[in-house]
Design a protein around this motif. Structure first.
Motif, PDB file in Angstrom:
ATOM      1  N   ASN A   1      14.146  39.434 -23.009  1.00  0.00           N
ATOM      2  CA  ASN A   1      12.884  39.865 -23.611  1.00  0.00           C
ATOM      3  C   ASN A   1      12.919  39.712 -25.129  1.00  0.00           C
ATOM      4  O   ASN A   1      11.897  39.395 -25.751  1.00  0.00           O
ATOM      5  CB  ASN A   1      12.564  41.304 -23.223  1.00  0.00           C
ATOM      6  CG  ASN A   1      12.116  41.420 -21.787  1.00  0.00           C
ATOM      7  OD1 ASN A   1      11.597  40.471 -21.216  1.00  0.00           O
ATOM      8  ND2 ASN A   1      12.310  42.579 -21.198  1.00  0.00           N
ATOM      9  N   ALA A   2      14.091  39.927 -25.721  1.00  0.00           N
ATOM     10  CA  ALA A   2      14.226  39.754 -27.168  1.00  0.00           C
ATOM     11  C   ALA A   2      13.950  38.307 -27.562  1.00  0.00           C
ATOM     12  O   ALA A   2      13.246  38.054 -28.551  1.00  0.00           O
ATOM     13  CB  ALA A   2      15.617  40.180 -27.623  1.00  0.00           C
ATOM     14  N   GLU A   3      14.464  37.359 -26.799  1.00  0.00           N
ATOM     15  CA  GLU A   3      14.262  35.948 -27.123  1.00  0.00           C
ATOM     16  C   GLU A   3      12.802  35.540 -26.962  1.00  0.00           C
ATOM     17  O   GLU A   3      12.260  34.783 -27.762  1.00  0.00           O
ATOM     18  CB  GLU A   3      15.170  35.056 -26.277  1.00  0.00           C
ATOM     19  CG  GLU A   3      16.640  35.197 -26.611  1.00  0.00           C
ATOM     20  CD  GLU A   3      16.949  35.129 -28.101  1.00  0.00           C
ATOM     21  OE1 GLU A   3      16.459  34.208 -28.803  1.00  0.00           O
ATOM     22  OE2 GLU A   3      17.668  36.012 -28.598  1.00  0.00           O
ATOM     23  N   MET A   4      12.151  36.061 -25.920  1.00  0.00           N
ATOM     24  CA  MET A   4      10.740  35.757 -25.716  1.00  0.00           C
ATOM     25  C   MET A   4       9.906  36.269 -26.888  1.00  0.00           C
ATOM     26  O   MET A   4       9.054  35.562 -27.425  1.00  0.00           O
ATOM     27  CB  MET A   4      10.245  36.370 -24.398  1.00  0.00           C
ATOM     28  CG  MET A   4       8.868  35.902 -24.020  1.00  0.00           C
ATOM     29  SD  MET A   4       8.208  36.590 -22.472  1.00  0.00           S
ATOM     30  CE  MET A   4       9.623  36.790 -21.442  1.00  0.00           C
ATOM     31  N   LEU A   5      10.175  37.511 -27.290  1.00  0.00           N
ATOM     32  CA  LEU A   5       9.441  38.093 -28.405  1.00  0.00           C
ATOM     33  C   LEU A   5       9.782  37.382 -29.714  1.00  0.00           C
ATOM     34  O   LEU A   5       8.902  37.134 -30.538  1.00  0.00           O
ATOM     35  CB  LEU A   5       9.725  39.596 -28.518  1.00  0.00           C
ATOM     36  CG  LEU A   5       9.001  40.336 -29.638  1.00  0.00           C
ATOM     37  CD1 LEU A   5       7.495  40.101 -29.600  1.00  0.00           C
ATOM     38  CD2 LEU A   5       9.319  41.834 -29.565  1.00  0.00           C
ATOM     39  N   ALA A   6      11.046  37.002 -29.890  1.00  0.00           N
ATOM     40  CA  ALA A   6      11.447  36.307 -31.118  1.00  0.00           C
ATOM     41  C   ALA A   6      10.662  35.015 -31.297  1.00  0.00           C
ATOM     42  O   ALA A   6      10.240  34.678 -32.419  1.00  0.00           O
ATOM     43  CB  ALA A   6      12.946  36.025 -31.108  1.00  0.00           C
TER      44      ALA A   6
END
Length: 157
Positions: free
Chosen positions: A136-141
Motif C-alpha cells: 500500500n505504501a508503494e501504491m500511495l507513493a
C-alpha cells in the motif's frame, strides 16, 4: 486561538445545499465525499461555507470549508482533499492556498509512506484508510509522486 485566514481569491465559492444541477457530476460527487468526510468528525457543528480550491476529474479535488467549530481548539477553516487518493483534512491554521494545502497533504502522506515501508507505527500520522504495509505504501507513493510532479505545479501558489 490565532489563525491565518485562507486567501479566498485562490478558491471559488460553492453554493451550500444538496446539489447544483449545473455542476458537473464528478465535482458534485467529490463535494459530497468531502462533506461526508468532514461530517465524520465531531469537531464541527455545521458547515458555514464551501469553496473549491482545485480539481482534476478522477484524480483529486481540494475543497475549503468554513465550519462552526464545536471546541475552541478546532480551526474555523478546514481543507479537505478527496479523489483517487486517501481522503484527508488539513487544518487551515497555516495553509492559506490550495497549493499550500496540497503541499502539506503530500508531505504528511509521504511520512505515512515511509513509516509503512519500514513497518513502523502510523498511529500518530495522518490517517489513511488502508493497512500500513509496503504494498500500500508503494501504491500511495506513486500517486504522491504524480501529485507532486504533475498537479502541484499547475496550482497557482
Amino acid at each position: 486561538m490565532s489563525t491565518i485566514d485562507p486567501d479566498l481569491s485562490k478558491v471559488s465559492r460553492l453554493p451550500l445545499g444538496a446539489g447544483d444541477p449545473d455542476r458537473h457530476d464528478s465535482l458534485e460527487a467529490a463535494l459530497s465525499d468531502a462533506r461526508e468526510y468532514i461530517n465524520f468528525y465531531d469537531w464541527g457543528k455545521a458547515i458555514k461555507s464551501e469553496y473549491l480550491g482545485y480539481g482534476v476529474e478522477g484524480i483529486i479535488y481540494i475543497f475549503l470549508f468554513e465550519i462552526s467549530p464545536d471546541r475552541p481548539e478546532v480551526f474555523q477553516w478546514i481543507w479537505v482533499i478527496v479523489g483517487d487518493v486517501p481522503s484527508a483534512f488539513i487544518p487551515g491554521d497555516e495553509s492559506k492556498t490550495p497549493y499550500q494545502a496540497l503541499d502539506e497533504y503530500i508531505g504528511a502522506m509521504e511520512e505515512w509512506v515511509e513509516a509503512a515501508r519500514q513497518g513502523k507505527s502510523v498511529a500518530k500520522l495522518i490517517p489513511v484508510n488502508v493497512d500500513a504495509n509496503p504494498a500500500n505504501a508503494e501504491m500511495l507513493a506513486g500517486r504522491l509522486k504524480f501529485l507532486d510532479e504533475k498537479i502541484l505545479p499547475l496550482i497557482e501558489s
